[in-house]
Design a protein around this motif. Structure first.
Motif, PDB file in Angstrom:
ATOM      1  N   TRP A 175      -9.942  -2.627  -0.731  1.00  0.00           N
ATOM      2  CA  TRP A 175      -8.786  -1.537  -0.869  1.00  0.00           C
ATOM      3  C   TRP A 175      -8.567  -1.604  -2.256  1.00  0.00           C
ATOM      4  N   LEU A 176      -8.701  -2.580  -2.916  1.00  0.00           N
ATOM      5  CA  LEU A 176      -8.421  -2.491  -4.490  1.00  0.00           C
ATOM      6  C   LEU A 176      -9.260  -1.426  -5.092  1.00  0.00           C
ATOM      7  N   ARG A 177     -10.635  -1.301  -4.673  1.00  0.00           N
ATOM      8  CA  ARG A 177     -11.952  -0.375  -5.282  1.00  0.00           C
ATOM      9  C   ARG A 177     -11.426   0.695  -4.618  1.00  0.00           C
TER      10      ARG A 177
ATOM     11  N   SER B   3       1.064  -0.190  -4.806  1.00  0.00           N
ATOM     12  CA  SER B   3       0.974  -1.281  -4.272  1.00  0.00           C
ATOM     13  C   SER B   3      -0.236  -2.482  -4.988  1.00  0.00           C
ATOM     14  N   ASN B   4      -1.157  -1.532  -5.552  1.00  0.00           N
ATOM     15  CA  ASN B   4      -2.522  -2.071  -6.362  1.00  0.00           C
ATOM     16  C   ASN B   4      -1.656  -2.014  -7.689  1.00  0.00           C
TER      17      ASN B   4
ATOM     18  N   THR C 244      -9.260  -7.195   0.755  1.00  0.00           N
ATOM     19  CA  THR C 244      -8.655  -6.813  -0.360  1.00  0.00           C
ATOM     20  C   THR C 244      -9.305  -6.298  -1.598  1.00  0.00           C
ATOM     21  N   ASP C 245     -10.494  -6.610  -1.893  1.00  0.00           N
ATOM     22  CA  ASP C 245     -11.323  -6.334  -2.935  1.00  0.00           C
ATOM     23  C   ASP C 245     -11.806  -4.804  -2.458  1.00  0.00           C
TER      24      ASP C 245
ATOM     25  N   ASN D 105       1.074   3.586  -1.456  1.00  0.00           N
ATOM     26  CA  ASN D 105      -0.275   2.650  -1.479  1.00  0.00           C
ATOM     27  C   ASN D 105      -1.150   2.342  -2.761  1.00  0.00           C
TER      28      ASN D 105
ATOM     29  N   SER E  75      -5.891   4.995   1.638  1.00  0.00           N
ATOM     30  CA  SER E  75      -5.609   4.320   0.652  1.00  0.00           C
ATOM     31  C   SER E  75      -4.649   3.078   1.300  1.00  0.00           C
TER      32      SER E  75
ATOM     33  N   ASP F  36      -3.874  -0.360   3.086  1.00  0.00           N
ATOM     34  CA  ASP F  36      -4.366  -1.645   3.026  1.00  0.00           C
ATOM     35  C   ASP F  36      -4.775  -2.288   4.273  1.00  0.00           C
TER      36      ASP F  36
ATOM     37  N   THR G 106      -8.542   2.484  -3.667  1.00  0.00           N
ATOM     38  CA  THR G 106      -7.402   2.923  -4.344  1.00  0.00           C
ATOM     39  C   THR G 106      -7.555   3.201  -5.877  1.00  0.00           C
ATOM     40  N   ALA G 107      -8.392   2.169  -6.695  1.00  0.00           N
ATOM     41  CA  ALA G 107      -8.553   2.606  -8.078  1.00  0.00           C
ATOM     42  C   ALA G 107      -9.800   3.866  -8.090  1.00  0.00           C
TER      43      ALA G 107
END
Length: 140
Positions: free
Chosen positions: A57-59, A97-98, A54-55, A94, A46, A48, A61-62
């Protein structure tokens, strides 16, 4: 994700119970090491810094931010093992942070669990403090 969450909860619970023999103690130690390794994997998965996009990482963590995993991470915050507390709070930091995940984390009660941990003077508290900061809408 659900299997990981169930394993964390069960292994931590069984690993922290009293034992009556050396075989049980060895099993409990193995369960606590399994919890530690799994939490370390989640912490790194998780973070970054390991992503070039970044996309991505966002995916990730989601995908990790599922109610049963959040519940298991909050459960690990109450572990008597400091490295469990630190890895669980770092993983939650982590995720926090999203910004898109903040409502899910708050709904799951993560802010309360992290705040409780942050009030105890321990090296593991720093990650909890950072996570609470993010959950309150501030940047670390």
């Amino acid at each position: 994700v659900r299997v990981v969450a169930d394993m964390l909860r069960q292994s931590l619970t069984q690993g922290c119970q009293g034992s009556s023999g050396s075989r049980e103690e060895a099993t409990q130690r193995a369960q606590l090491v399994l919890v530690e390794d799994t939490l370390s994997l989640l912490w790194n998965a998780s973070d970054d810094v390991f992503f070039s996009s970044t996309d991505d990482w966002l995916r990730v963590t989601a995908l990790l931010c599922e109610p049963y995993l959040l519940d298991a991470l909050c459960y690990c915050l109450r572990s008597p093992v400091l490295c469990h507390q630190q890895a669980a709070s770092a993983t939650l930091h982590n995720m926090a942070s999203n910004p898109m995940l903040l409502p899910r984390l708050i709904k799951a009660g993560c802010a309360t669990s992290l705040s409780t941990l942050a009030q105890h003077p321990a090296p593991s508290s720093i990650c909890a403090i950072l996570a609470v900061t993010e959950l309150c809408g501030m940047q670390e």
